[in-house]
Design a protein around this motif. Sequence first.
Motif, PDB file in Angstrom:
ATOM      1  N   GLU A 305       0.835  -1.204   0.000  1.00 22.39           N
ATOM      2  CA  GLU A 305       0.000   0.000   0.000  1.00 22.39           C
ATOM      3  C   GLU A 305       0.871   1.255   0.000  1.00 22.39           C
ATOM      4  O   GLU A 305       0.615   2.204  -0.741  1.00 22.39           O
ATOM      5  CB  GLU A 305      -0.914  -0.001   1.233  1.00 22.39           C
ATOM      6  N   GLN A 306       1.922   1.257   0.840  1.00 23.69           N
ATOM      7  CA  GLN A 306       2.780   2.446   0.946  1.00 23.69           C
ATOM      8  C   GLN A 306       3.589   2.676  -0.336  1.00 23.69           C
ATOM      9  O   GLN A 306       3.744   3.817  -0.788  1.00 23.69           O
ATOM     10  CB  GLN A 306       3.716   2.313   2.152  1.00 23.69           C
ATOM     11  N   LEU A 307       4.109   1.591  -0.912  1.00 23.87           N
ATOM     12  CA  LEU A 307       4.867   1.723  -2.160  1.00 23.87           C
ATOM     13  C   LEU A 307       3.972   2.222  -3.295  1.00 23.87           C
ATOM     14  O   LEU A 307       4.395   3.047  -4.117  1.00 23.87           O
ATOM     15  CB  LEU A 307       5.509   0.381  -2.534  1.00 23.87           C
ATOM     16  N   PHE A 311       4.481   5.712  -5.248  1.00 20.36           N
ATOM     17  CA  PHE A 311       4.645   5.762  -6.706  1.00 20.36           C
ATOM     18  C   PHE A 311       3.618   6.710  -7.329  1.00 20.36           C
ATOM     19  O   PHE A 311       3.948   7.524  -8.196  1.00 20.36           O
ATOM     20  CB  PHE A 311       4.493   4.356  -7.296  1.00 20.36           C
ATOM     21  N   ASN A 312       2.358   6.596  -6.859  1.00 17.24           N
ATOM     22  CA  ASN A 312       1.313   7.474  -7.397  1.00 17.24           C
ATOM     23  C   ASN A 312       1.614   8.950  -7.119  1.00 17.24           C
ATOM     24  O   ASN A 312       1.426   9.804  -7.984  1.00 17.24           O
ATOM     25  CB  ASN A 312      -0.046   7.103  -6.785  1.00 17.24           C
ATOM     26  N   VAL A 318      -0.174  12.055  -8.599  1.00 14.47           N
ATOM     27  CA  VAL A 318      -1.584  12.020  -8.236  1.00 14.47           C
ATOM     28  C   VAL A 318      -1.718  11.534  -6.799  1.00 14.47           C
ATOM     29  O   VAL A 318      -0.951  10.682  -6.350  1.00 14.47           O
ATOM     30  CB  VAL A 318      -2.397  11.098  -9.177  1.00 14.47           C
ATOM     31  N   GLU A 319      -2.665  12.104  -6.078  1.00 13.04           N
ATOM     32  CA  GLU A 319      -2.915  11.722  -4.682  1.00 13.04           C
ATOM     33  C   GLU A 319      -3.941  10.597  -4.681  1.00 13.04           C
ATOM     34  O   GLU A 319      -5.139  10.822  -4.504  1.00 13.04           O
ATOM     35  CB  GLU A 319      -3.407  12.909  -3.870  1.00 13.04           C
ATOM     36  N   LYS A 320      -3.462   9.371  -4.921  1.00 15.35           N
ATOM     37  CA  LYS A 320      -4.378   8.224  -4.942  1.00 15.35           C
ATOM     38  C   LYS A 320      -3.922   7.234  -3.883  1.00 15.35           C
ATOM     39  O   LYS A 320      -2.767   6.827  -3.841  1.00 15.35           O
ATOM     40  CB  LYS A 320      -4.344   7.552  -6.318  1.00 15.35           C
ATOM     41  N   SER A 321      -4.851   6.844  -2.999  1.00 16.78           N
ATOM     42  CA  SER A 321      -4.520   5.913  -1.924  1.00 16.78           C
ATOM     43  C   SER A 321      -4.834   4.498  -2.336  1.00 16.78           C
ATOM     44  O   SER A 321      -5.717   4.258  -3.150  1.00 16.78           O
ATOM     45  CB  SER A 321      -5.305   6.252  -0.647  1.00 16.78           C
ATOM     46  N   GLY A 322      -4.104   3.560  -1.731  1.00 18.28           N
ATOM     47  CA  GLY A 322      -4.451   2.151  -1.910  1.00 18.28           C
ATOM     48  C   GLY A 322      -3.688   1.467  -3.007  1.00 18.28           C
ATOM     49  O   GLY A 322      -3.036   2.078  -3.837  1.00 18.28           O
ATOM     50  N   SER A 323      -3.781   0.136  -3.006  1.00 20.51           N
ATOM     51  CA  SER A 323      -3.036  -0.695  -3.929  1.00 20.51           C
ATOM     52  C   SER A 323      -3.896  -1.286  -5.010  1.00 20.51           C
ATOM     53  O   SER A 323      -3.432  -1.968  -5.883  1.00 20.51           O
ATOM     54  CB  SER A 323      -2.409  -1.858  -3.152  1.00 20.51           C
ATOM     55  N   GLY A 324      -5.187  -1.024  -4.965  1.00 18.13           N
ATOM     56  CA  GLY A 324      -6.091  -1.673  -5.897  1.00 18.13           C
ATOM     57  C   GLY A 324      -6.658  -2.949  -5.348  1.00 18.13           C
ATOM     58  O   GLY A 324      -7.374  -3.666  -6.039  1.00 18.13           O
TER      59      GLY A 324
END
Length: 325
Positions: A305-307, A311-312, A318-324
């Motif tokens: 999640e942090q990586l 990267f995002n 872009v300020e996008k949280s989460g790994s999908g």
Amino acid sequence: MASTAPTAPPAAAAAAPAKKTPPKSMKYIIGGASGMGATLCVQPLDLIKNRMQISGAGSGKKEFRNSFHCIQTVISREGPLALYQGISAALLRQATYTTGRLGMYTTLNEEYRDRFQRDPNVIASMAMGTIAGAVGAFIGTPAEVALVRMTSDGRLPVAERRNYSNVFNALVRMTREEGLTALWRGCVPTMGRAMVVNMTQLASYSQFKTYFRTGPLKMDEGIKLHFCASMLSGLLTTIASMPLDIAKTRIQNMKTINGKPEYRGTIDVLLRVIRQEGVFSLWKGFTPYYFRLGPHTVLTFILMEQLNQGFNKYVLGVEKSGSGL
């Protein structure tokens, strides 16, 4: 009288800005890096788990009273560094197996969300986890075989030890001494275990995470949410996968005597364990397995999640949280 041509819409309004998403290759790289980072922390527990699962094979006589006795025995006989025996194989396993399974799962998960515009339900998550597990396990079986052998070597009499110097030495010697197919020994139970593990682990993590975020607790995206979801996911996965993990471990560690393998297959291992050691021996090593799988699940998902967020934010802007997941 001058004619007036219709005004063309501005170019910016004509086309919406393209959505920035990480390249598919990064999903695999981040998945593998997350697994390798977690493995550095939990490798001693994996060694203890393997030793306890092999203990009592054939005779039913237990070599260790419990997990703590196993740790004490390993340190007293082989030294504290023996707890990291097979670390090169463990890292290669993560670089192959975890890269494949997490990369595949996150790709399938995002494809589902893009196509249906909603979070996957339980059935969809389980199906995606099963596919990801099978693919990752097939890729990672050679490193898995090397890992089981290297972590188990210290319990053998000196004359019977394989004494692999590192994972690459193990792979080369197995190929030369036993043939190329030895690298995929136990592939079927390994894939079976991986399908159960990933179906349970990845699907339950996704569902727990969705529940904690949208249910009564209304938890925000962050490490607290990832920790709670991954600990519960690790507990369910341990219960579901341990019998297959024992079968996998014993098949990969078995020796061929006079051209005859010790076990005929997964079912043979399970039946013999129940008959010779009791049904609850299918969960032998539960404590080190859970305390290895639980933290490994937590660390893997939190790192991923942090990586992904890093990267995002810093690469894509872009300020996008989460790994999908």
